[in-house]
Design an enzyme around this catalytic site. Structure first.
Site, short mmCIF file in Angstrom:
data_model
loop_
_atom_site.label_atom_id
_atom_site.label_comp_id
_atom_site.label_asym_id
_atom_site.label_seq_id
_atom_site.Cartn_x
_atom_site.Cartn_y
_atom_site.Cartn_z
N LYS A 33 33.92 31.66 84.07
CA LYS A 33 34.59 32.96 84.06
C LYS A 33 34.20 33.78 82.83
O LYS A 33 34.50 34.98 82.74
CB LYS A 33 36.10 32.78 84.13
CG LYS A 33 36.59 32.25 85.50
CD LYS A 33 38.09 32.00 85.49
CE LYS A 33 38.63 31.45 86.81
NZ LYS A 33 38.93 32.48 87.82
N ARG B 286 42.44 31.75 84.59
CA ARG B 286 42.21 30.45 83.97
C ARG B 286 41.02 30.54 83.02
O ARG B 286 40.07 31.29 83.26
CB ARG B 286 41.96 29.39 85.05
CG ARG B 286 43.21 29.02 85.83
CD ARG B 286 44.30 28.49 84.94
NE ARG B 286 43.93 27.22 84.35
CZ ARG B 286 44.41 26.04 84.75
NH1 ARG B 286 45.30 25.96 85.72
NH2 ARG B 286 44.03 24.92 84.15
N LYS C 250 44.21 42.76 92.33
CA LYS C 250 45.49 43.21 91.77
C LYS C 250 45.27 44.34 90.77
O LYS C 250 45.99 45.34 90.78
CB LYS C 250 46.20 42.04 91.07
CG LYS C 250 46.53 40.86 91.97
CD LYS C 250 46.98 39.66 91.11
CE LYS C 250 46.90 38.36 91.90
NZ LYS C 250 47.01 37.17 91.02
N THR D 242 41.06 37.04 92.97
CA THR D 242 42.10 37.90 93.53
C THR D 242 42.70 38.75 92.41
O THR D 242 43.27 39.81 92.68
CB THR D 242 43.23 37.08 94.20
OG1 THR D 242 43.66 36.06 93.30
CG2 THR D 242 42.78 36.48 95.51
N HIS E 299 37.04 26.69 98.81
CA HIS E 299 37.35 27.59 97.70
C HIS E 299 36.36 27.57 96.56
O HIS E 299 36.52 28.33 95.60
CB HIS E 299 38.73 27.28 97.13
CG HIS E 299 39.86 27.78 97.98
ND1 HIS E 299 40.34 29.06 97.88
CD2 HIS E 299 40.58 27.18 98.96
CE1 HIS E 299 41.32 29.22 98.75
NE2 HIS E 299 41.49 28.10 99.43
C1 LIG Z 1 46.06 36.30 90.68
C2 LIG Z 1 46.31 35.21 89.73
C3 LIG Z 1 45.29 34.31 89.41
C4 LIG Z 1 43.89 34.44 89.96
O1 LIG Z 1 43.14 35.24 89.06
P1 LIG Z 1 41.56 35.34 89.14
O2 LIG Z 1 41.23 36.43 88.19
O3 LIG Z 1 41.20 35.70 90.54
O4 LIG Z 1 41.02 34.02 88.71
C5 LIG Z 1 45.56 33.30 88.51
N1 LIG Z 1 46.78 33.17 87.96
C6 LIG Z 1 47.79 34.03 88.23
C7 LIG Z 1 49.10 33.84 87.56
C8 LIG Z 1 47.60 35.06 89.13
O5 LIG Z 1 48.60 35.89 89.41
#
Ligand SMILES: *Cc1c(COP(=O)(O)O)cnc(C)c1O
Length: 822
Positions: free
Chosen positions: A567, A562, A673, A669, A370
């Site tokens: 990031k 996070r 979304k 991810t 990961h």
């Molecule tokens: C999807 C999700 C993440 C992952 O977010 P990234 O932007 O890919 O780092 C982290 N926390 C929650 C609560 C999520 O639903």
């Protein structure tokens, strides 16, 4: 041979009892299992009764799925993960069962508002972020595509901490999600396994003095007790099991100590066992080096493997066929200790020789990597490993000897390469490399996006890839469209059904059919109305939680994930500061009103991440309070970002911030979304952003900044951030505003570390990407000013990202890694 795809039953939900019958069932549960009647029932009692009533119906499907897997001798998938970030389960289960409206009506007939009780369900936060949420999406997708699967993890009494913001700073509070009990789970006292730690290893020899086997005599033992949660797939196609282990003492009270008057010492065992499932380590992308963490890893890996072997043995009576009937998957290296643990069980408990055991082990395990961040790659000091798991240490050495022998036999590796292949890191203190251990013990090693997999082959695993070519493969991450579209965005789901019918409900890639509607003015209007309603809902959440009013007609620009330097929330904040200055200097310009929303937790020990949260809050306070801004820019930090929060934020976003330093975000991810909910992405060519661009098309995404190879070149080629900053008037101005205390009056030094970090090294290339980012944001403004154009692009995003479904990801795992039909 079984066919690779399963016969699909026609798309239908299980029989619906009707709201009257369901209301009667809920009342029955309320009375006999909660022990309340309607006059004294609290909303929480109604929640419990509703869940248990539906859970009873789920159990029938659960039992029949389990029975079928057994009778058909189907191969099972075991997904080992230290994290499952599941969030609330009620909507998921009810909606996948087709009972959402029925429950709503049933409760309404009893005078209960479904949404009120739904908000009381605790958000199960047994994970940090993306990795844990992926595990949760995978569980739902495995049930949906009809794979017999078990998830294995730890039932943390305290999951991810609750974040409060006090005076702009993050404060961590314990999350006690089990306070009111957990209506979803089943305690399985009879499913308990002993797990040992420490002690010594004895060798048993035969009459001729030949070594027969090793017997580990642990110094401590604890019990792992199973708690099962049913996982309902779409249309209840299948119900799988999430089995979480809780630590229990073998002897709750040490009677000899108790009787000797040592009442505290008598509880030592109990406390030690309890500690194993007490807390989730709250660091994302950073290895927690504490002994308790290694204990947790072994605790859940060992219990899970014992459970798997027992199930296999009771069905098949031998273990040779394990790889044909079980695919065990390692979610990151957290369960990598399962590799020597399986070897130990096969050899020491079941009497196999090393070669047989090694062959079975390699054919059974798969491993997902990961992250490539060096600070996140797990390794454990040899002395600690040896003290806690002496037999496993021997096995690691034995495995290493075998691997290094193979490597040398090829004649292709020099000493330096051999040292990199070794399971033991020899420079500095000697450590066991868990990534290498997981790699050599698995037949498949996968990355989570095309770019990440490519970089894996070229960096951390270059030598192992050369030794074992063909093992590394890519499985781009995905998200479940049930939670991340149908449930969180009912408006868009209804609109899509109206436009293109219901096919996409069962095959999310069919949402492609919306593409043609991007050019349909009437559809765009409806799409905009849905987005607006979702933004109103988000604005209400912000007003309720923070007392800040945001205008739903402004562009909602959201970065939620996070908090981590890679990031680059800092890049976003700096751009806000620069924009603030521009708005004040050029009040006459036609500024597009914007709300920048941030959310995310920082690891409690991550100094810079916590400082970034404080900066976001300081900047928000100054900008939001400055009348010269005239509401054209607002900055909001939404506390305690979690799954439930994401379910409101994603559908309400116009712009998705995916701005990591290229090469550092394995996949992401959140990016998927947002796009599925009709936000446009501003992002770097990192992780899955690369593949999102390929699918939505260049015109429907805002890409900027250095590419992964350019970041690498800059870093090795004497990058001079100071010169870059001095060459950018906007960035210089923003940094000097921060340094002079504009946002921290009376404490101008507060951000000295952050600012000097940019001038002196800027590892994350914030300065290098700043101008490109700011320019991309102005392009965003230009597109935003034409709502027809913006909405058309947003619709194309929704239509074109169905591929990023975890159903697709899971089918790829099933075919390429697990060899199970799906
Ligand atoms: C999807 C999700 C993440 C992952 O977010 P990234 O932007 O890919 O780092 C982290 N926390 C929650 C609560 C999520 O639903």
């Amino acid at each position: 041979m079984k066919s690779a795809t399963k016969d699909k039953t026609p798309a239908a939900f299980p029989p619906n009892p009707g709201s009257e019958a369901l209301a009667a069932e809920i009342l029955e549960v309320l009375k006999y299992r909660v022990g309340k009647d309607t006059t004294v029932a609290t909303p929480y009692d109604w929640l419990t009764a509703s869940i248990k009533a539906v859970r009873d119906r789920i159990i029938d499907h659960w039992i029949s799925a389990t029975k079928e897997a057994y009778e058909q001798q189907e191969k099972r998938v075991y997904y080992l993960s230290l994290e499952f970030l599941i969030g609330r389960l009620m909507r998921d289960a009810f909606s996948n069962f087709g009972l959402m409206n029925t429950v709503r009506e049933a409760l309404a007939s009893l005078g209960v508002d479904f949404d009120v009780i739904a908000a009381l369900e605790p958000d199960a936060a047994l994970g940090n972020g993306g990795l844990g949420r992926l595990a949760a999406c995978f569980m739902e997708s495995m049930a949906t595509v009809d794979i017999p699967a078990h998830g294995y993890g730890i039932r943390y009494a305290n999951g991810m901490f609750r974040q409060e913001i006090q005076d702009g700073w993050q404060v961590e509070l314990p999350e006690t999600w089990l306070d009111h009990g957990n209506s979803w789970e089943f305690e399985r006292r009879e499913r308990a396994f002993e797990v040992g730690f420490g002690g010594s290893v004895e060798s048993v020899t035969d009459k001729e003095g030949r070594l027969e086997r090793h017997i580990w005599k642990p110094g401590e033992r604890v019990l792992a007790v199973a708690y099962d949660t049913p996982v309902v797939g779409w249309r209840a196609n299948r119900v799988n099991t999430l089995r979480l282990w809780s630590g229990m003492p073998v002897d709750p009270i040490l009677l000899d100590k108790f009787n000797a008057g040592d009442h505290i010492g008598a509880l030592a065992e109990s406390n030690k066992a309890d500690a194993l499932s007490r807390v989730l380590y709250p660091a994302d992308s950073h290895m927690a080096g504490q002994e308790l963490r290694l204990r947790q890893e072994y605790f859940f890996s060992s219990a899970s493997l014992q459970d798997i072997l027992q199930r296999h043995l009771s069905q098949y009576g031998e273990l040779e066929s394990l790889p044909d009937k079980a695919a065990i998957h390692l979610n990151d290296t957290h369960p990598a200790i399962a590799v020597p643990e399986l070897m130990r069980l096969l050899m020491d408990v079941h009497g196999m020789d090393f070669d047989r055991a090694w062959s079975i082990t390699g054919r059974t395990f798969g491993y997902t990597n990961h992250t490539l961040l060096p600070e996140a790659l797990e390794s454990w000091p040899v002395p600690l490993f040896e003290r806690l798991l002496p037999r496993h240490m021997q096995l690691v050495y034995a495995i290493n000897a075998q691997v290094l022998l193979e490597a040398r036999a090829t004649g292709r590796f020099n000493d330096e390469q051999i040292a990199r292949i070794s399971l033991i890191q020899e420079n500095g203190d000697r450590r066991v490399r868990m990534g290498n251990l997981a790699f050599v013990g698995s037949h498949s090693i996968n990355g989570v996006s095309a770019l990440h997999t490519d970089l894996m082959k070229k960096t951390v695993f270059a030598d192992l890839h050369s030794l074992y070519p063909g093992r590394i493969n890519n499985k781009t991450n995905g998200i479940t469209p049930r939670r991340w579209l149908f449930q969180c965005n009912a408006g868009l789901t209804a609109l899509a059904r109206e436009a293109i019918g219901d096919r996409f409900l069962d095959d999310i890639e069919a949402i492609r059919d919306l593409d043609g509607f991007a050019g349909d003015a009437a559809f765009r209007e409806k799409f905009a109305a849905v987005k607006r309603a979702n933004k109103v809902r988000l604005a209400e959440l912000v007003a309720r939680r923070l007392g800040i009013r945001i205008d739903p007609s402004a562009l909602f620009d959201i970065q939620i994930k996070r908090i981590h330097e890679y990031k680059r929330q800092l890049l976003n904040i700096l751009e806000a500061v620069a924009l603030y200055d521009q708005i004040r200097s050029h009040p006459e310009r036609d500024w597009a009103p914007r709300v920048k929303l941030f959310g995310g937790k920082a690891a409690p020990s991550y100094h810079n991440a916590k400082l970034i949260i404080k900066l976001a809050n300081d900047v928000a306070r100054v900008i939001n309070g400055d009348p010269a801004v005239r509401g054209l820019l607002k900055v909001v930090f939404v506390p305690n970002y979690n799954v439930s929060g994401a379910e409101v934020m994603m559908p309400g976003a116009d712009l998705s911030e995916q701005i990591s330093t290229a090469g550092m975000e394995a996949s992401g991810t959140g990016n998927m979304k947002f796009a599925l909910n009709g936000a446009l992405t501003i992002g770097t060519l990192d992780g899955a952003n690369v593949e999102i661009r390929e699918r939505v098309g260049d015109d429907n995404i805002f890409i900027f900044g250095l590419k992964a190879n350019e970041v690498a070149e800059r870093r090795s080629g004497g990058y001079q951030p100071r010169a870059v900053i001095e060459g950018s008037p906007e960035l210089s101005q923003a940094l000097s505003a921060i340094s002079s205390g504009v946002f921290s009056p009376g404490d101008p030094d507060r951000y000295r570390d952050l600012v000097s970090g940019l001038y002196d090294s800027d590892w994350f290339m914030v300065a290098a990407d700043f101008d490109a980012y700011a320019a991309a944001q102005r392009t965003v403004d230009d597109v935003w000013r034409d709502p027809h154009d913006w909405n058309a692009r947003a619709i194309r995003n929704v239509a074109r990202v169905g591929w990023f479904s975890s159903d697709r990801t899971i089918r790829e795992y099933a075919k390429d890694i697990w060899n199970v039909p799906a």
